[in-house]
Design a protein around this motif. Structure first.
Motif, PDB file in Angstrom:
ATOM      1  N   ASN A  98      13.627 -30.710   9.404  1.00 16.61           N
ATOM      2  CA  ASN A  98      14.881 -31.172   9.995  1.00 16.61           C
ATOM      3  C   ASN A  98      15.449 -30.124  10.947  1.00 16.61           C
ATOM      4  N   VAL A  99      15.450 -28.880  10.516  1.00 11.66           N
ATOM      5  CA  VAL A  99      16.011 -27.801  11.334  1.00 11.66           C
ATOM      6  C   VAL A  99      15.150 -27.554  12.569  1.00 11.66           C
ATOM      7  N   MET A 100      13.850 -27.753  12.442  1.00 15.99           N
ATOM      8  CA  MET A 100      12.936 -27.515  13.557  1.00 15.99           C
ATOM      9  C   MET A 100      12.999 -28.610  14.620  1.00 15.99           C
ATOM     10  N   VAL A 118      13.445 -21.038  12.541  1.00 15.16           N
ATOM     11  CA  VAL A 118      13.934 -21.829  11.404  1.00 15.16           C
ATOM     12  C   VAL A 118      14.241 -20.918  10.219  1.00 15.16           C
ATOM     13  N   ASN A 119      13.360 -19.966   9.955  1.00 16.03           N
ATOM     14  CA  ASN A 119      13.592 -19.016   8.864  1.00 16.03           C
ATOM     15  C   ASN A 119      14.893 -18.251   9.084  1.00 16.03           C
ATOM     16  N   PHE A 120      15.110 -17.834  10.330  1.00 12.79           N
ATOM     17  CA  PHE A 120      16.300 -17.046  10.649  1.00 12.79           C
ATOM     18  C   PHE A 120      17.575 -17.838  10.385  1.00 12.79           C
ATOM     19  N   VAL A 121      17.649 -19.071  10.889  1.00 11.89           N
ATOM     20  CA  VAL A 121      18.905 -19.820  10.746  1.00 11.89           C
ATOM     21  C   VAL A 121      19.119 -20.300   9.315  1.00 11.89           C
ATOM     22  N   VAL A 125      22.485 -19.408   6.917  1.00 15.59           N
ATOM     23  CA  VAL A 125      23.374 -20.323   6.188  1.00 15.59           C
ATOM     24  C   VAL A 125      23.107 -20.281   4.683  1.00 15.59           C
ATOM     25  N   ASN A 126      22.435 -19.200   4.244  1.00 14.53           N
ATOM     26  CA  ASN A 126      22.183 -18.960   2.812  1.00 14.53           C
ATOM     27  C   ASN A 126      21.336 -20.045   2.155  1.00 14.53           C
ATOM     28  N   LEU A 127      20.280 -20.459   2.878  1.00 17.82           N
ATOM     29  CA  LEU A 127      19.336 -21.433   2.330  1.00 17.82           C
ATOM     30  C   LEU A 127      17.905 -20.919   2.481  1.00 17.82           C
ATOM     31  N   ALA A 128      17.716 -19.657   2.150  1.00 16.06           N
ATOM     32  CA  ALA A 128      16.427 -19.017   2.380  1.00 16.06           C
ATOM     33  C   ALA A 128      15.290 -19.662   1.586  1.00 16.06           C
ATOM     34  N   ASP A 129      15.588 -20.278   0.466  1.00 16.62           N
ATOM     35  CA  ASP A 129      14.542 -20.835  -0.397  1.00 16.62           C
ATOM     36  C   ASP A 129      14.500 -22.362  -0.370  1.00 16.62           C
ATOM     37  N   ALA A 130      15.095 -22.953   0.666  1.00 14.68           N
ATOM     38  CA  ALA A 130      15.225 -24.411   0.671  1.00 14.68           C
ATOM     39  C   ALA A 130      14.249 -25.110   1.607  1.00 14.68           C
ATOM     40  N   HIS A 131      13.342 -24.373   2.243  1.00 18.39           N
ATOM     41  CA  HIS A 131      12.487 -24.932   3.296  1.00 18.39           C
ATOM     42  C   HIS A 131      11.768 -26.218   2.902  1.00 18.39           C
ATOM     43  N   LYS A 132      11.205 -26.240   1.708  1.00 15.31           N
ATOM     44  CA  LYS A 132      10.341 -27.356   1.322  1.00 15.31           C
ATOM     45  C   LYS A 132      11.078 -28.482   0.613  1.00 15.31           C
ATOM     46  N   LYS A 133      12.358 -28.304   0.382  1.00 18.67           N
ATOM     47  CA  LYS A 133      13.131 -29.353  -0.272  1.00 18.67           C
ATOM     48  C   LYS A 133      13.318 -30.545   0.667  1.00 18.67           C
TER      49      LYS A 133
END
Length: 255
Positions: A98-100, A118-121, A125-133
């Motif tokens: 979504n972010v990409m 994507v990792n940076f943003v 926003v304090n969602l470093a571990d949410a990528h695959k959700k």
């Protein structure tokens, strides 16, 4: 900076915007408030280029939108980030996907460059571990933070937010407000927020534009709004006993 100069907008026989002028500065949280039907949504869509005003001009850092070519308008839209009221995430995509999405649409970055951004943003926003959700696995507050990450992933000059606190509990709403204000300052973005949330107005309303029946009824800041005798504003802002008491305390302390 966005300069709005005497814009009008009608649909059929219904005139929605009636000669609104205002200026929204970089690095500040600019709030647009007003009752339902006041013209806020149409106004925001004009700023986004989704609606073309019937009269008047909108100038983005010296560039008059109506004078731009189609390619220049597309380039300008690439400099805009949008946080929708319902977050508007794609259910079939992961949070990272979504972010990409804006990067795929508007840039020629390599896959690794997009992943880094994507990792940076998401970290921001304090969602470093949410990528695959998936969005369905995220709370309302998390979804708003994903929406903010997506809105800023392309380093926008302009950030637009439509009721970013809609549906959130008061504590989470404060977190979102603070995040938007921090990002606005950090990246010197021109941020415009449509809001009904009076807590947002009082906390982050560095510039407030109050619309009533398609007209600019008042503008000022969250400091000056306590001092105004504008009846339309006081009826809207101080409709609750709590805000009446806050206003009285403020006036007493500063008299």
């Amino acid at each position: 900076m966005i300069e709005v100069k005497n814009i009008y907008k009608s649909f059929g026989d219904s005139q929605i915007l009636k000669g609104i002028s205002s200026t929204f500065e970089k690095g500040k949280t600019n709030l647009v408030i007003g009752q339902s039907g006041s013209g806020k949504t149409v106004f925001l869509k004009c700023l986004l280029g989704l609606f073309t005003p019937d009269e008047g001009t909108i100038v983005y850092d010296g560039k008059n939108y109506s004078d731009l070519t189609d390619d220049q308008k597309r380039n300008l839209r690439a400099e805009m980030g949008m946080v929708f009221q319902g977050s508007a995430l794609f259910d079939s995509m992961t949070i990272a996907e979504n972010v990409m999405f804006p990067l795929r649409m508007f840039t020629k970055m390599s896959k690794s460059e997009m992943e880094d951004r994507v990792n940076f943003v998401l970290n921001r926003v304090n969602l470093a571990d949410a990528h695959k959700k998936m969005p369905s696995e995220a709370s309302g507050g998390m979804q708003k933070r994903v929406a903010i990450a997506r809105a800023i992933v392309n380093n926008p000059k302009y950030l637009f937010c439509d009721e970013p606190n809609s549906g959130l509990d008061p504590k989470t709403a404060i977190v979102i407000d603070n995040l938007i204000q921090e990002i606005t300052k950090e990246y010197n973005i021109t941020t415009v927020i449509n809001s009904h949330d009076m807590n947002s107005v009082m906390e982050i309303g560095q510039k407030i534009l109050f619309l009533k029946d398609g007209l600019k009824a008042w503008e000022g800041s969250n400091e000056t709004i306590f001092k105004t005798d504008n009846e339309a504003v006081t009826n809207f802002v101080y409709s609750s006993e709590l805000f009446k008491k806050v206003r009285k305390m403020y006036i007493d302390e500063n008299s």
